[in-house]
Design a protein around this motif. Structure first.
Motif, PDB file in Angstrom:
ATOM      1  N   ALA A 555       0.421   1.106  -2.623  1.00  0.00           N
ATOM      2  CA  ALA A 555       0.132   0.671  -1.256  1.00  0.00           C
ATOM      3  C   ALA A 555      -0.625  -0.646  -1.246  1.00  0.00           C
ATOM      4  CB  ALA A 555      -0.659   1.749  -0.523  1.00  0.00           C
ATOM      5  N   GLY A 556      -1.457  -0.878  -2.274  1.00  0.00           N
ATOM      6  CA  GLY A 556      -2.249  -2.103  -2.323  1.00  0.00           C
ATOM      7  C   GLY A 556      -1.565  -3.239  -3.032  1.00  0.00           C
ATOM      8  N   GLY A 557      -0.321  -3.051  -3.462  1.00  0.00           N
ATOM      9  CA  GLY A 557       0.406  -4.127  -4.138  1.00  0.00           C
ATOM     10  C   GLY A 557      -0.184  -4.495  -5.488  1.00  0.00           C
ATOM     11  N   GLY A 558      -0.924  -3.569  -6.080  1.00  0.00           N
ATOM     12  CA  GLY A 558      -1.567  -3.857  -7.361  1.00  0.00           C
ATOM     13  C   GLY A 558      -0.974  -3.053  -8.505  1.00  0.00           C
ATOM     14  N   GLU A 559      -1.725  -2.941  -9.578  1.00  0.00           N
ATOM     15  CA  GLU A 559      -1.297  -2.206 -10.769  1.00  0.00           C
ATOM     16  C   GLU A 559      -2.137  -0.938 -10.892  1.00  0.00           C
ATOM     17  OE1 GLU A 559       1.114  -2.952 -12.959  1.00  0.00           O
ATOM     18  OE2 GLU A 559       1.690  -4.749 -11.839  1.00  0.00           O
ATOM     19  N   VAL A 560      -1.586   0.035 -11.612  1.00  0.00           N
ATOM     20  CA  VAL A 560      -2.336   1.232 -11.939  1.00  0.00           C
ATOM     21  C   VAL A 560      -2.332   1.384 -13.461  1.00  0.00           C
ATOM     22  CG1 VAL A 560      -0.320   2.752 -11.695  1.00  0.00           C
ATOM     23  CG2 VAL A 560      -2.644   3.705 -11.514  1.00  0.00           C
TER      24      VAL A 560
END
Length: 859
Positions: A555-560
């Motif tokens: 949702a945040g357009g980031g990486e996990v």
């Protein structure tokens, strides 16, 4: 009160004789003093002592945490500890303490009258069972003024010293040892005992493979012997008593390292952990290169090396066994645009050990998946590289605002090894991220449990030492992390920034992330405002809250990122900062400059330069050489190399063959540069002509060497140490060499971690001596090492100490079979002092007649 020699108290009957023969007429006080002295002398000779025994029993529970106990055994131990803590016969003065053991013993809980709830969060070394040391620790932890019982919860199998040896029993003394056997029921264990191979064979040569199976006589065993995926032998055998040896023939059809495996199975065999054995064979050949990438194939580097006559093996890094023993046949290892996660932390550590020890040289090439963006910063390979990903101020391009949100819940207080908690390593991770920021960046740090705590308000990153000091002081405070609360606090901080790149980095336990409701929707709203969110989950993707953390990052357009190793956190925090700040790989046409060190690659400086389509930002380390550098303001090294101790490492910090390689692939000297750089690195690998042999007897490794007389003479004044490069995930083992002949020496050590070991010996100018690899196929916990069963070992221990088998948790607190308290107070010194005082009073009375000075009452 007690006496060591109570029979001497009969002498008190003679005290009246003192009154008769030593009395002084008219001096009653003097006579009384003499009688008291005589009486006290008799009492002192009888050895008076006070019994300081405290009420109640100390139960010291010794808990086996080794692999062989298994999950079923651990569950039984936990249940027994619970029952012991609440036993109906446990008195108000009874106490329980807990000692756990694997390859080493640990005190888990000190003597307490309350409930028993040890956390077992420290690693005792599951690949060993040092029962003897655990018993010694339990005996030494006993309070001498209390009665005690030692209760052993174990399967009875041990890998250390014999727990029945005299030294152990003597230390235990009069403390009875009870036991309850836990774990799997005794079974007719069938064991893949091992595979014996030649030390080294030339390519295309034939040889004999010996494989051994152990099990009860008369047992039918199914077996399969493989070389790689090829079946060499299979069938069913009826075992004889003792080790059963069988033989097969094979041909070394290819160079490198070949792996052989033996699998056995039998009806009724419940110990499956020792049913597979393996061994490695070194096949000698011309020096080779290994190219590891995410998409193996014959790219520009492989083609260049093959055309130059250098044999190449191209492999998928994810499928590679990254052990030093596997890398041994390769003079050069090339990581081509490879993210570190493809080889894993353990693979990177094993590769670094091999390179640092001089087994192989290393070449790392760039791209969007390599160097900083690939997670190399703060990895085991980082200090070996001739370039650093910590950029100079003039290399910083964009600016960013970063808010790091740290889980400081109770789970973060758990031990992470080397004296640090998970919280400590998370703090270090954020500290490393802050070090990568420029003075123009902004940063905030928030610690969260059930509420947010702003440790560092949004600040310019111009005084990193002050910021880092604040971060390193964060402590775990209990509870669980409230994610929605954490995100709200992070949003409040990040909105204070006006920088173009704003990012929230959430660190949370992937098994304990609370307050999930509305969190994903909240992150979507942040993303619409150009605020990104990435997540680092401490745990695995299979943990209960992992899916939730993934949805947050999406949702945040980031990486996990997920890791169950807290030691990886500094590297992951750094990788994410480099990615978000776009300071890893620069995508733009960039011309290069050829530098004087290019002549070391046998290339002319008069060559026309080439242009790159992109490059990895880095800086040259002190002591390293650069042959090619970008011509732009970054002045970033492209071709760099150095020799650091035995390690020989080079970098090409751009994409060699891909969409961002620019004109390099078509440059007239591209292949020559790659080949000459590879040869320069590989030529530094110096091997010795000395001889070495290695063998493994159960878990005892022995390496024997034979050197020339000159080397032997110099080594006696400067002792040599053999290094065993260990399986991934374990530390190398240094073993001293003991000279047993004029030119021969031997090193011996016990191995505990399963896997392949490569023995190497640095002979200085004489080069590196490599012995044949050793393989410990499975944990020593499952090696057949005892004639007695575990039940018999525990029963023998109980008989030797007047203990017994525990049948009911209540009986241990109501039994009379406990140790005698040994904390007696000897009162003889006090009596001797009283005698001395009385003698002085007698002298004073005799000389001064002090009693006459006492006024008498008038009648």
């Amino acid at each position: 009160m007690g006496f060591d020699r109570p029979q001497l108290l009969l002498l008190l009957l003679l005290v009246p004789l003192v009154w008769r023969f030593l009395s002084v007429r008219g001096r009653v006080v003097l006579t009384v003093l003499r009688c008291l002295v005589a009486a006290l002398v008799v009492v002192c000779l009888a050895g008076p002592r006070l019994d300081l025994t405290e009420p109640g029993i100390d139960l010291i529970v010794v808990v086996d945490r080794s692999l062989s106990v298994g999950e079923e055994g651990r569950d039984s131990e936990a249940e027994l500890l619970r029952l012991l803590g609440s036993a109906s016969t446990r008195g108000e003065h009874d106490r329980i303490s807990v000692v756990s053991f694997g390859s080493r013993p640990l005190v888990e809980a000190r003597a307490s009258k309350g409930p028993v709830s040890p956390r077992f969060d420290r690693d005792p070394g599951e690949n060993g069972s040092d029962l003897a040391e655990a018993l010694l620790l339990a005996a030494r932890a006993r309070s001498p003024e209390r009665r005690a019982v030692i209760l052993v919860l174990s399967d009875g199998l041990y890998t250390g010293e014999d727990p029945l040896r005299t030294e152990v029993l003597s230390e235990i003394g009069d403390v009875p040892v009870w036991y309850r056997r836990v774990g799997r029921a005794g079974a007719a264990d069938v064991v893949a005992l091992g595979i014996t191979l030649p030390a080294d064979v030339p390519e295309k040569a034939g040889f004999i493979v010996r494989y051994s199976i152990l099990g009860p006589a008369g047992t039918d065993v199914d077996y399969v012997l493989r070389s790689g995926e090829t079946v060499l032998a299979s069938g069913t055998r009826k075992l004889r008593a003792g080790p059963n040896h069988f033989f097969a023939r094979d041909i070394a059809d290819r160079p490198g390292t070949l792996e052989y495996t033996l699998e056995v199975s039998s009806a009724g065999d419940t110990v499956e952990e020792n049913n597979v054995a393996s061994a490695l064979l070194s096949v000698s050949s011309a020096p080779r290169a290994l190219i590891a990438s995410s998409s193996p194939g014959q790219g520009l580097i492989a083609r260049a090396l093959l055309e130059a006559g250098i044999p190449v093996d191209a492999v998928d890094a994810g499928a590679m066994d990254w052990s030093a023993a596997r890398l041994a046949p390769y003079r050069l290892v090339i990581l081509e645009n490879l993210p570190l996660e493809s080889m894993g932390h353990d693979g990177a550590r094993a590769t670094a050990d091999a390179v640092e020890s001089g087994v192989s040289a290393l070449l790392v090439t760039g791209g969007v998946a390599s160097f900083g963006q690939g997670g190399y910063h703060k990895s085991p390979l980082d200090p070996l590289l001739p370039v650093t990903m910590e950029l100079r101020d003039d290399q910083i391009r964009g600016v960013m605002a970063l808010v790091a949100v740290l889980d400081r819940s109770g789970s973060m207080s758990m031990d992470a090894g080397k004296g640090k908690t998970k919280m400590d390593l998370a703090n270090i991770g954020v500290a490393e991220a802050i070090r990568l920021l420029s003075p123009h960046d902004q940063v905030s740090v928030i610690a969260v449990d059930s509420s947010p705590h702003v440790i560092v308000p949004l600040s310019q990153a111009d005084d990193t030492s002050k910021l880092i000091k604040a971060v390193l002081g964060i402590e775990s405070m209990g509870g669980g992390i409230f994610v929605r609360t954490a995100l709200g606090a992070a949003s409040d901080e990040i909105r204070k920034s006006k920088l173009p790149t704003r990012h929230i980095l959430l660190f949370s336990d992937s098994a304990d992330s609370e307050e999930q409701l509305d969190s994903v929707a909240f992150v979507r709203e942040l993303s619409k405002q150009d605020i990104g969110v990435s997540v680092i989950g401490l745990g695995t993707p299979a943990d209960p809250d992992a899916a939730f953390l993934k949805s947050l990052a999406k949702a945040g357009g980031g990486e996990v990122y997920f890791t169950d190793r807290a030691a990886e956190l500094p590297r992951i925090f750094s990788q994410e900062v480099i990615r978000v700040a776009e300071r890893g790989f620069v995508v733009e046409p960039t011309p290069v400059t050829l530098l004087p060190d290019l002549v070391r690659l046998q290339l002319s400086l008069d060559l026309p330069p080439f242009t790159l389509g992109g490059f990895n930002l880095s800086s040259l380390r002190k002591g390293a050489s650069a042959a090619v550098m970008t011509e732009n303001e970054s002045k970033a090294p492209i071709v760099a190399f150095w020799r650091k101790g035995r390690a020989s490492v080079g970098t090409f910090t751009a994409e060699v063959d891909g969409p961002h390689s620019g004109t390099f692939p078509s440059w007239q000297n591209s292949q020559e540069l790659l080949v000459n750089l590879s040869r320069l690195l590989a030529s530094s690998i110096s091997t010795s002509d000395a001889k070495a042999w290695s063998r493994l007897d159960r878990s005892m490794a022995e390496v024997r060497i034979e050197v020339d007389a000159e080397t032997a003479l110099s080594s006696r004044t400067s002792p040599l140490s053999l290094r065993l490069l260990s399986p991934p995930g374990t530390e190398p083992i240094d073993v001293p060499l003991v000279w047993d002949g004029p030119t021969t020496a031997v090193a011996r050590t016990s191995l505990s971690s399963p896997g392949h070991y490569l023995p190497v010996l640095d002979l200085g100018d004489g080069g590196l001596l490599r012995a044949p690899p050793l393989t410990l196929p499975y944990s020593p916990e499952f090696l057949p090492t005892h004639e007695l069963s575990g039940e018999e070992i525990l029963a023998s221990l109980a008989r030797a100490t007047d203990g017994r088998d525990l049948t009911s948790v209540e009986e241990v607190f109501e039994t009379d079979e406990t140790s005698e308290a040994t904390a007696w107070l000897d009162v003889s010194p006090w009596l001797a002092l009283a005698i001395l005082i009385l003698l002085l009073l007698e002298i004073a009375e005799k000389r001064l007649a002090l009693s006459e000075l006492i006024p008498r009452r008038s009648r």
